[in-house]
Design a protein around this motif. Structure first.
Motif, PDB file in Angstrom:
ATOM      1  N   ARG A  59       9.065  15.899  -5.367  1.00  0.00           N
ATOM      2  CA  ARG A  59       9.258  16.194  -6.804  1.00  0.00           C
ATOM      3  C   ARG A  59       8.683  14.783  -7.587  1.00  0.00           C
ATOM      4  NH1 ARG A  59      12.673  14.589 -10.925  1.00  0.00           N
ATOM      5  NH2 ARG A  59      14.367  13.790  -9.135  1.00  0.00           N
ATOM      6  N   LEU A  60       8.849  13.465  -7.026  1.00  0.00           N
ATOM      7  CA  LEU A  60       8.402  12.594  -7.683  1.00  0.00           C
ATOM      8  C   LEU A  60       7.130  11.996  -7.214  1.00  0.00           C
ATOM      9  CD1 LEU A  60      11.617  10.496  -8.275  1.00  0.00           C
ATOM     10  CD2 LEU A  60      10.366  11.709  -9.897  1.00  0.00           C
ATOM     11  N   SER A  61       6.129  11.940  -7.976  1.00  0.00           N
ATOM     12  CA  SER A  61       4.624  11.563  -7.065  1.00  0.00           C
ATOM     13  C   SER A  61       4.378  10.101  -7.545  1.00  0.00           C
ATOM     14  CB  SER A  61       3.719  12.343  -7.489  1.00  0.00           C
ATOM     15  OG  SER A  61       3.584  12.534  -8.903  1.00  0.00           O
ATOM     16  N   ALA A  62       3.742   9.749  -6.699  1.00  0.00           N
ATOM     17  CA  ALA A  62       3.234   7.916  -6.693  1.00  0.00           C
ATOM     18  C   ALA A  62       2.166   8.058  -7.875  1.00  0.00           C
ATOM     19  CB  ALA A  62       2.598   7.700  -5.205  1.00  0.00           C
ATOM     20  N   PRO A  63       2.460   7.075  -8.692  1.00  0.00           N
ATOM     21  CA  PRO A  63       1.547   6.945  -9.752  1.00  0.00           C
ATOM     22  C   PRO A  63       0.280   6.085  -9.306  1.00  0.00           C
ATOM     23  CG  PRO A  63       3.235   5.090  -9.955  1.00  0.00           C
ATOM     24  CD  PRO A  63       3.638   6.176  -8.734  1.00  0.00           C
ATOM     25  N   GLU A  64      -0.839   6.037 -10.134  1.00  0.00           N
ATOM     26  CA  GLU A  64      -1.811   5.332  -9.830  1.00  0.00           C
ATOM     27  C   GLU A  64      -1.712   3.934  -9.791  1.00  0.00           C
ATOM     28  OE1 GLU A  64      -4.864   6.629  -8.512  1.00  0.00           O
ATOM     29  OE2 GLU A  64      -3.906   8.631  -8.566  1.00  0.00           O
ATOM     30  N   HIS A  65      -0.841   3.322 -10.874  1.00  0.00           N
ATOM     31  CA  HIS A  65      -0.526   2.147 -11.222  1.00  0.00           C
ATOM     32  C   HIS A  65       0.990   1.952 -10.920  1.00  0.00           C
ATOM     33  CE1 HIS A  65      -4.774   1.581 -12.308  1.00  0.00           C
ATOM     34  NE2 HIS A  65      -4.720   2.628 -13.156  1.00  0.00           N
ATOM     35  N   LEU A  66       1.288   1.108  -9.684  1.00  0.00           N
ATOM     36  CA  LEU A  66       2.656   0.885  -9.580  1.00  0.00           C
ATOM     37  C   LEU A  66       3.053  -0.570  -9.980  1.00  0.00           C
ATOM     38  CD1 LEU A  66       5.093   2.300  -8.103  1.00  0.00           C
ATOM     39  CD2 LEU A  66       4.258   1.202  -5.911  1.00  0.00           C
ATOM     40  N   ILE A  99       0.879  -1.074   0.088  1.00  0.00           N
ATOM     41  CA  ILE A  99       0.007  -0.063   0.028  1.00  0.00           C
ATOM     42  C   ILE A  99       0.850   1.245  -0.156  1.00  0.00           C
ATOM     43  CG2 ILE A  99      -1.871   1.027   1.384  1.00  0.00           C
ATOM     44  CD1 ILE A  99      -2.379  -1.681   2.585  1.00  0.00           C
ATOM     45  N   TYR A 100       0.702   2.356  -0.822  1.00  0.00           N
ATOM     46  CA  TYR A 100       1.375   3.401  -1.055  1.00  0.00           C
ATOM     47  C   TYR A 100       0.664   4.808  -1.160  1.00  0.00           C
ATOM     48  CZ  TYR A 100       0.508   2.901  -6.039  1.00  0.00           C
ATOM     49  OH  TYR A 100      -0.003   2.856  -7.234  1.00  0.00           O
ATOM     50  N   GLY A 101       1.554   5.739  -1.085  1.00  0.00           N
ATOM     51  CA  GLY A 101       0.862   7.053  -1.283  1.00  0.00           C
ATOM     52  C   GLY A 101       1.786   8.120  -1.481  1.00  0.00           C
ATOM     53  N   ASP A 102       1.427   9.536  -1.481  1.00  0.00           N
ATOM     54  CA  ASP A 102       2.217  10.432  -1.535  1.00  0.00           C
ATOM     55  C   ASP A 102       3.070  11.006  -0.415  1.00  0.00           C
ATOM     56  OD1 ASP A 102       1.912  10.870  -4.487  1.00  0.00           O
ATOM     57  OD2 ASP A 102      -0.067  11.459  -4.284  1.00  0.00           O
ATOM     58  N   THR A 103       3.891  12.072  -0.681  1.00  0.00           N
ATOM     59  CA  THR A 103       4.756  12.519   0.332  1.00  0.00           C
ATOM     60  C   THR A 103       5.005  13.883   0.263  1.00  0.00           C
ATOM     61  OG1 THR A 103       5.904  10.501   0.303  1.00  0.00           O
ATOM     62  CG2 THR A 103       7.054  12.386   1.290  1.00  0.00           C
ATOM     63  N   ASP A 104       4.905  14.836   1.241  1.00  0.00           N
ATOM     64  CA  ASP A 104       5.366  16.105   1.236  1.00  0.00           C
ATOM     65  C   ASP A 104       6.474  16.401   2.036  1.00  0.00           C
ATOM     66  OD1 ASP A 104       3.269  17.188  -0.141  1.00  0.00           O
ATOM     67  OD2 ASP A 104       1.801  17.652   1.762  1.00  0.00           O
TER      68      ASP A 104
END
Length: 254
Positions: free
Chosen positions: A138-145, A120-125
């Motif tokens: 700068r690099l964002s988590a894709p919808e499909h990893l 399970i994954y998500g975005d980061t600030d």
């Protein structure tokens, strides 16, 4: 109810540790195990951890805290110790200074977890030492990893990557890497998830606040060289050379 083990590795981290501990302690999800792996700190790190453990026990919030303090062979050796101790269904590494964005973060993550989900994954600030927002990663988590996604770089931050503990145990850190063993580990975990036909699911939104700076940033050139080695090992020389040429072009023409 799905359980999570957060692993926090520390060494002389007293100046940044408390916000990390507070962010886990306030989680509304009850099935949380927090393992603090300390490298025999000389400052007040251990005292802060012990007070946190005592406070958690007094609150009876369903959280358990475990502390291990002893010399280690580096950050990834310490992380591996945490994996070996973990009892939660999923594990996540939350370094000293990093924090969970809000009290519902763990609950949002576990809502996606079941026997068919390996990661399970998500975005980061990115935040400063006071926890103030600086920028989105700068690099964002894709919808499909998938494990192939990291050809484009480490699209998911280590602190935003929740791995099935069983997978994590089967893919120990490669301690030959000093700065990029986390990249290699995430790729290998995702490979094993694909082999088992387990899903990788994205949480909607930010699941980690990453403290600006860190060991990798402080050793930037050595880290880049090591990441090249990691990518070459997983994707081959030709693909790695092509992607690095694309990285350079992207930085020039962005």
């Amino acid at each position: 109810m799905t359980s999570i083990t957060y692993i926090t590795v520390t060494y002389n981290a007293a100046s940044v540790l408390k916000p990390t501990l507070d962010s886990v302690e306030c989680q509304t999800h009850r099935q949380i195990e927090h393992i603090i792996v300390d490298g025999a700190s000389k400052d007040d790190t251990l005292a802060l951890a012990q007070q946190y453990k005592a406070d958690s026990e007094a609150k009876d919030n369903g959280h358990t805290v475990m502390i291990l303090s002893e010399p280690d062979k580096g950050i990834y050796d310490a992380m591996q110790k945490g994996i070996n101790l973990a009892t939660g269904r999923y594990i996540c590494f939350l370094n000293a200074g990093d924090r969970l964005p809000n009290a519902e973060t763990a609950a949002k993550v576990v809502a996606l977890g079941d026997e068919h989900v390996g990661v399970i994954y998500g975005d980061t600030d990115i935040v400063d030492q006071q926890g103030q927002f600086l920028r989105h990663r700068r690099l964002s988590a894709p919808e499909h990893l998938s494990w192939r996604s990291f050809r484009q770089g480490m699209l998911v931050c280590h602190q935003a990557f929740y791995a099935l503990t069983e997978l994590a145990r089967q893919t120990p850190y490669n301690l030959d890497y000093r700065y990029s063993a986390d990249v290699d580990w995430c790729i290998r975990v995702m490979k094993e998830a694909e082999h088992r036909e387990l899903q990788l699911k994205k949480v909607d939104g930010v699941v980690a606040n990453f403290l600006d700076g860190g060991t990798t940033n402080q050793n930037h050139r050595a880290s880049l060289k090591e990441r090249f080695r990691v990518m070459r090992a997983h994707y081959g020389l030709a693909t790695t050379l092509f992607m690095h040429a694309w990285f350079v072009a992207r930085s020039i023409f962005k």
